[in-house]
Write an enzyme that holds these catalytic residues in place. Sequence first.
Site, mmCIF file in Angstrom:
data_model
loop_
_atom_site.group_PDB
_atom_site.id
_atom_site.type_symbol
_atom_site.label_atom_id
_atom_site.label_comp_id
_atom_site.label_asym_id
_atom_site.label_seq_id
_atom_site.Cartn_x
_atom_site.Cartn_y
_atom_site.Cartn_z
ATOM 1 N N LYS A 1 -81.635 22.476 81.289
ATOM 2 C CA LYS A 1 -80.769 23.212 80.361
ATOM 3 C C LYS A 1 -79.302 23.247 80.805
ATOM 4 O O LYS A 1 -78.406 23.254 79.987
ATOM 5 C CB LYS A 1 -81.268 24.652 80.213
ATOM 6 C CG LYS A 1 -82.655 24.739 79.586
ATOM 7 C CD LYS A 1 -82.597 25.245 78.169
ATOM 8 C CE LYS A 1 -83.868 25.096 77.390
ATOM 9 N NZ LYS A 1 -85.121 25.342 78.054
ATOM 10 N N GLU B 1 -78.647 32.292 72.404
ATOM 11 C CA GLU B 1 -79.988 32.826 72.176
ATOM 12 C C GLU B 1 -80.868 32.302 73.294
ATOM 13 O O GLU B 1 -80.565 31.281 73.898
ATOM 14 C CB GLU B 1 -80.509 32.354 70.820
ATOM 15 C CG GLU B 1 -81.138 30.950 70.813
ATOM 16 C CD GLU B 1 -80.180 29.798 71.127
ATOM 17 O OE1 GLU B 1 -78.969 29.938 70.844
ATOM 18 O OE2 GLU B 1 -80.638 28.773 71.660
ATOM 19 N N SER C 1 -89.084 18.409 83.231
ATOM 20 C CA SER C 1 -87.954 19.162 82.679
ATOM 21 C C SER C 1 -87.578 20.418 83.452
ATOM 22 O O SER C 1 -86.427 20.829 83.444
ATOM 23 C CB SER C 1 -88.232 19.520 81.220
ATOM 24 O OG SER C 1 -89.430 20.262 81.091
HETATM 25 C C1 PLP Z 1 -86.411 25.081 77.358
HETATM 26 C C2 PLP Z 1 -87.306 24.178 78.060
HETATM 27 C C3 PLP Z 1 -87.995 23.147 77.396
HETATM 28 C C4 PLP Z 1 -87.966 22.973 75.909
HETATM 29 O O1 PLP Z 1 -86.711 22.707 75.367
HETATM 30 P P1 PLP Z 1 -86.279 21.286 74.868
HETATM 31 O O2 PLP Z 1 -85.014 21.515 74.150
HETATM 32 O O3 PLP Z 1 -87.376 20.763 73.988
HETATM 33 O O4 PLP Z 1 -86.110 20.432 76.066
HETATM 34 C C5 PLP Z 1 -88.769 22.293 78.146
HETATM 35 N N1 PLP Z 1 -88.893 22.438 79.486
HETATM 36 C C6 PLP Z 1 -88.249 23.408 80.157
HETATM 37 C C7 PLP Z 1 -88.418 23.515 81.617
HETATM 38 C C8 PLP Z 1 -87.431 24.312 79.472
HETATM 39 O O5 PLP Z 1 -86.801 25.276 80.144
#
Ligand code: PLP
Length: 399
Positions: A94, A116, A383
């Site tokens: 993020k 948000e 992610s």
């Molecule tokens: C917020 C988040 C997501 C989902 O958001 P995307 O916009 O689809 O990437 C996925 N993995 C993690 C670790 C997150 O914090």
Amino acid sequence: MAQRVKRGPDRKGRFGPYGGQYVPETVMQALAELEISYRKLKKDESFLTELRGYLSDFVGRPSPLYFAERFTAFLSGPKIYFKREDLNHTGAHKINNTIGQILLAQHMGKKRIIAETGAGQHGLATATVCARFGMECIIYMGAVDIKRQAPNVEKIKLLGAQVITVESGSKTLKDATSQAMRDWVTNIRSTFYIIGSVVGPHPYPMLVRDFQSIIGKETKRQCKEKFSRLPDVIIACVGGGSNAIGIFDTFISEKSVQLIGVEAAGHGLNSGRHAATLSKGKPGVLHGSYSYLVYDDDGQIILPHSISAGLDYPGVGPEHSALSDSGRVKYVSATDKQALAAFELVSKLEGIIPALETAHALAYLIANKKKFKVRQKVVVCLSGRGDKDMANFSENDKD
Ligand SMILES: *Cc1c(COP(=O)(O)O)cnc(C)c1O
């Protein structure tokens, strides 16, 4: 071989029929200003140098591409690599986006930041960059999510941001987003709205994608260094879709690379309790843009369900809707149960606790390992890290 693929958005801010700007007149003006500033800065060498500097020294990029040796052995199929976005400052992808948007906000002379948040990860990444740049920061968060994600809420407050509890509707991300939009309409001159995924009205899906595309650019280079070619498959989880589009972006024109997005199937695709927008939804308008959404039998946008708060959103980015229609990206899903099992398995095999969101991508791989071949190289976008999910895991692990 790289092939030319027509990429959006077009001049109207659309990816095929998806995207656009479904907002009040006052917001149209602000969006136009934002687009002009962004298009200018995107070509400005000093802005790009500044951005690169923060990405390296504050965020900690490049994130490694890691060969998951024991997970690979467990699958006894393709070679698995993790793109380690979990190692970024604040523990997820993020911040690639929030660092970009706060620099934009600064260049536009905005003083007040709103955002948000659902899982709290975007709120945390926004509060972090606001602290770094000394900006006023207001985070809208649903009352239910505040309870589910207490550690992140405490961190957001520690960083000096104000958390506004949203008590309307389902008291989750969808309502927090609506409230943030209302704040923006009221305070449009002073305020910059940092959107956390590739959603919302144009130009957000474009600029969030561009800021996240660093993930794929690094991956491409690292694959060439590690095994002298492109990967065969890239897998990422999809909530709004920012980590997925971030890692897919530079590979969309590389037709040899198979791209797979994994949505949250919650209790199951036919349970009515899921967040599998592209697998089960149809197009409609939400939060300023036209894209796939999940509805109930009465045509109401449903309260989505996923064990991971970060995937618990009834919409998806408009570019993903177009990529789904064209078939360039395959969208699949994994259930809560499968994600929890993957969360535990990968923790034990690799010494890496993945976020529950990420665990959906890993779960798809586990369930479908027979579909892949031994000579294939598969990159999973890791992610984020799963420390934030421990309470959730302990609670669900009892049965
Ligand atoms: C917020 C988040 C997501 C989902 O958001 P995307 O916009 O689809 O990437 C996925 N993995 C993690 C670790 C997150 O914090």
